[in-house]
Scaffold this motif. Structure first.
Motif, PDB file in Angstrom:
ATOM      1  N   ASP A  20      10.728 -19.955   9.286  1.00  0.00           N
ATOM      2  CA  ASP A  20      12.060 -19.942  10.156  1.00  0.00           C
ATOM      3  C   ASP A  20      11.928 -19.619  11.528  1.00  0.00           C
ATOM      4  OD1 ASP A  20      14.866 -19.658  10.601  1.00  0.00           O
ATOM      5  OD2 ASP A  20      15.092 -18.336   8.805  1.00  0.00           O
ATOM      6  N   THR A  21      12.652 -20.350  12.528  1.00  0.00           N
ATOM      7  CA  THR A  21      12.800 -20.132  13.811  1.00  0.00           C
ATOM      8  C   THR A  21      13.898 -19.308  14.238  1.00  0.00           C
ATOM      9  OG1 THR A  21      13.806 -22.209  14.067  1.00  0.00           O
ATOM     10  CG2 THR A  21      11.346 -22.140  14.341  1.00  0.00           C
ATOM     11  N   ALA A  22      14.984 -19.168  13.398  1.00  0.00           N
ATOM     12  CA  ALA A  22      16.188 -18.596  13.835  1.00  0.00           C
ATOM     13  C   ALA A  22      16.040 -17.046  13.411  1.00  0.00           C
ATOM     14  CB  ALA A  22      17.389 -19.269  13.029  1.00  0.00           C
ATOM     15  N   THR A  23      15.063 -16.306  13.682  1.00  0.00           N
ATOM     16  CA  THR A  23      14.989 -14.918  13.512  1.00  0.00           C
ATOM     17  C   THR A  23      15.017 -13.961  14.748  1.00  0.00           C
ATOM     18  OG1 THR A  23      12.823 -15.159  12.779  1.00  0.00           O
ATOM     19  CG2 THR A  23      14.259 -15.207  10.874  1.00  0.00           C
ATOM     20  N   ALA A  24      14.913 -12.712  14.399  1.00  0.00           N
ATOM     21  CA  ALA A  24      14.703 -11.801  15.395  1.00  0.00           C
ATOM     22  C   ALA A  24      14.325 -10.463  15.223  1.00  0.00           C
ATOM     23  CB  ALA A  24      16.127 -11.597  16.209  1.00  0.00           C
ATOM     24  N   GLN A  25      13.973  -9.668  16.091  1.00  0.00           N
ATOM     25  CA  GLN A  25      13.438  -8.360  15.528  1.00  0.00           C
ATOM     26  C   GLN A  25      14.232  -7.329  16.788  1.00  0.00           C
ATOM     27  OE1 GLN A  25       9.062  -8.447  18.027  1.00  0.00           O
ATOM     28  NE2 GLN A  25       9.154  -7.570  16.071  1.00  0.00           N
ATOM     29  N   VAL A  26      14.152  -6.005  16.130  1.00  0.00           N
ATOM     30  CA  VAL A  26      14.472  -4.776  17.131  1.00  0.00           C
ATOM     31  C   VAL A  26      13.845  -3.470  16.311  1.00  0.00           C
ATOM     32  CG1 VAL A  26      16.819  -3.953  15.574  1.00  0.00           C
ATOM     33  CG2 VAL A  26      16.510  -3.698  18.208  1.00  0.00           C
ATOM     34  N   GLY A  30      14.440   5.080  11.357  1.00  0.00           N
ATOM     35  CA  GLY A  30      13.522   5.255  12.252  1.00  0.00           C
ATOM     36  C   GLY A  30      12.172   4.661  11.928  1.00  0.00           C
ATOM     37  N   LYS A  31      12.111   4.130  10.623  1.00  0.00           N
ATOM     38  CA  LYS A  31      10.765   3.856  10.064  1.00  0.00           C
ATOM     39  C   LYS A  31      10.845   2.330   9.751  1.00  0.00           C
ATOM     40  CE  LYS A  31       9.282   8.465   9.516  1.00  0.00           C
ATOM     41  NZ  LYS A  31      10.498   9.236  10.093  1.00  0.00           N
ATOM     42  N   ALA A  32      11.916   1.805   9.592  1.00  0.00           N
ATOM     43  CA  ALA A  32      11.944   0.310   9.050  1.00  0.00           C
ATOM     44  C   ALA A  32      11.354  -0.602  10.219  1.00  0.00           C
ATOM     45  CB  ALA A  32      13.459   0.140   8.817  1.00  0.00           C
ATOM     46  N   GLY A  33      11.095  -1.829   9.573  1.00  0.00           N
ATOM     47  CA  GLY A  33      10.480  -2.767  10.366  1.00  0.00           C
ATOM     48  C   GLY A  33      11.504  -3.377  11.283  1.00  0.00           C
ATOM     49  N   GLY A  34      12.656  -3.403  11.152  1.00  0.00           N
ATOM     50  CA  GLY A  34      13.624  -4.114  12.086  1.00  0.00           C
ATOM     51  C   GLY A  34      13.495  -5.529  12.285  1.00  0.00           C
ATOM     52  N   PHE A  35      13.500  -6.219  11.036  1.00  0.00           N
ATOM     53  CA  PHE A  35      13.370  -7.834  11.050  1.00  0.00           C
ATOM     54  C   PHE A  35      14.778  -8.152  10.763  1.00  0.00           C
ATOM     55  CE2 PHE A  35      11.868 -11.760  10.242  1.00  0.00           C
ATOM     56  CZ  PHE A  35      12.690 -12.600   9.276  1.00  0.00           C
ATOM     57  N   LEU A  36      15.156  -9.229  11.578  1.00  0.00           N
ATOM     58  CA  LEU A  36      16.491  -9.628  11.573  1.00  0.00           C
ATOM     59  C   LEU A  36      16.778 -11.027  11.097  1.00  0.00           C
ATOM     60  CD1 LEU A  36      17.811  -8.171  14.869  1.00  0.00           C
ATOM     61  CD2 LEU A  36      18.028  -6.967  12.318  1.00  0.00           C
TER      62      LEU A  36
END
Length: 310
Positions: free
Chosen positions: A164-170, A88-94
Motif C-alpha cells: 500500500d502506498t497510502a499509509t502513514a505513521q506517527v 505511549g508504546k504502540a507502533g503508530g501505523f496509520l
C-alpha cells in the motif's frame, strides 16, 4: 451522565437509562459533525461546568484537546503519566483505507485525514506518509532474490513487494503528549492519581454523577468520561453495569539508531509473513532513526479481573 470511550467511539448513557438498560448505546464521534441525538445533543445546549476525563492516553487527551479548542476546560485524571500504556508504546501505523467496506469506513477515512491536520496544528515531527511493504523472510533460490523497494531491506528475503502506498505513521507518545500540553494551554488540568470511585446525587428522579474520588480527594463532576483503555472495566462496579473488556498484553522492541540511515530517508513499514518462530513481525522505522518492532510473540490475553489487578 457519564461517557465511556473506547477506540474512536463514545458511548453515552444517563444514569436513568443505565437503570433501565444496562447496555449504553453508541454514537459515532463525527468530524465536522452532523447533529447528534441522545444525551450528547442535550449536553450541547449547555456545556457542563466540571468535566472529568479518566485516563491520560490518546483518547482521553484527545477529548481534552478538542474541548479546549472549543473553550471548554476539563480535568484529566491519570494514574501514572501521560501515555503510560498502549498510547505511549504502540507502533503508530496509520492506514486510511484498511477499513473500507466495513461499518467504520467513513470513520477510518476521516481519522486518517485528521492525523495530517493534527500534525500540522500541533507541530508533530514524527508524522509522515510512508509506503507499506509485504515481506517474506528466508533463503531465496539461486537467481531469484527479489529486488526490494528500499535499499536498507538487504537481508535474506524471498518476497518484498509494495502492499500500500497510502499509509502513514506517527509516534503515539509524541501525539498524546502534544494533545495534553495543548489542552493545558487551553485551560485543562492534569491530576495524577488513582480514580477510586464516583459519587451520585438524585436529581429529577434519576442519579447523576456529582463527583469523582481521586486518592481520597473529592473532585466535583457533572460530566464524566471514562477513557482508561482496558482498565475501563474497573468502572463497571461504580455504575452497576457490565463493561465487557479484555486486554492483550504484548511485547514490542525499539532499536535506537539516532545517527539515522537509509531507513530514515527511504521510509517504509514492513508487514512480514509468518517466520520459523510463528511470529508475524511488523517493522516501523521512525523519522528519528528508531526502529519499532512488534508481533514478536508472547502475548497474553487478560480478562477483566486480571486487568484490574495490574
Amino acid at each position: 451522565f457519564f461517557c465511556f470511550s473506547i477506540a474512536n467511539f463514545l458511548l453515552f448513557a444517563t444514569s436513568e437509562q443505565l437503570q433501565s438498560n444496562p447496555k449504553p448505546y453508541c454514537v459515532p464521534n463525527q468530524h465536522q459533525g452532523t447533529s447528534l441525538s441522545g444525551p450528547l445533543n442535550k449536553m450541547s445546549k449547555k456545556s457542563p461546568e466540571n468535566i472529568v476525563i479518566l485516563g491520560g492516553g490518546i483518547i482521553g487527551t484527545s477529548i481534552a484537546y478538542h474541548l479546549a479548542k472549543r473553550g471548554v476546560p476539563s480535568t484529566v485524571v491519570e494514574r501514572t503519566k501521560i501515555g503510560a500504556a498502549a498510547s505511549g508504546k504502540a507502533g503508530g501505523f496509520l492506514a486510511g483505507g484498511w477499513g473500507d467496506g466495513s461499518e467504520t469506513e467513513q470513520l477510518h477515512r476521516v481519522s486518517f485525514r485528521m492525523h495530517e491536520e493534527l500534525a500540522r496544528d500541533l507541530g508533530i515531527k514524527s508524522f509522515r506518509k510512508i509506503q507499506t511493504l509485504n515481506v517474506q523472510g528466508g533463503t531465496p533460490r539461486r537467481g531469484s532474490k527479489p529486488v526490494p523497494p528500499v535499499s536498507w531491506l538487504d537481508g535474506e528475503i524471498t518476497k518484498a513487494s509494495v502492499m500500500d502506498t497510502a499509509t502513514a505513521q506517527v509516534t503515539p507518545l509524541e501525539l498524546t503528549e502534544a494533545f495534553m500540553a495543548s489542552a493545558i494551554a487551553g485551560g485543562a488540568r492534569l491530576r495524577i492519581g488513582r480514580a477510586e470511585s464516583v459519587r451520585f446525587e438524585e436529581r429529577g428522579g434519576a442519579r447523576h454523577v456529582s463527583a469523582v474520588i481521586v486518592d481520597g480527594e473529592v473532585i466535583p463532576c457533572d460530566c464524566l468520561v471514562v477513557a482508561m483503555g482496558p482498565w475501563s472495566c474497573i468502572a463497571a462496579e461504580w455504575f452497576g453495569t457490565p463493561i465487557p473488556m479484555e486486554g492483550v498484553k504484548s511485547a514490542s522492541v525499539i532499536y535506537r539508531h539516532p545517527e539515522g540511515g537509509a531507513h530514515v530517508d527511504q521510509p517504509a513499514a514492513l508487514f512480514c509473513a509468518e517466520d520459523d518462530n510463528g511470529c508475524h513481525l511488523e517493522v516501523y522505522p521512525r523519522p528519528d532513526g528508531d526502529i519499532y518492532i512488534c508481533g514478536i510473540g508472547g502475548s497474553d490475553y487478560l480478562n477483566e479481573r486480571q486487568i484490574a489487578a495490574l
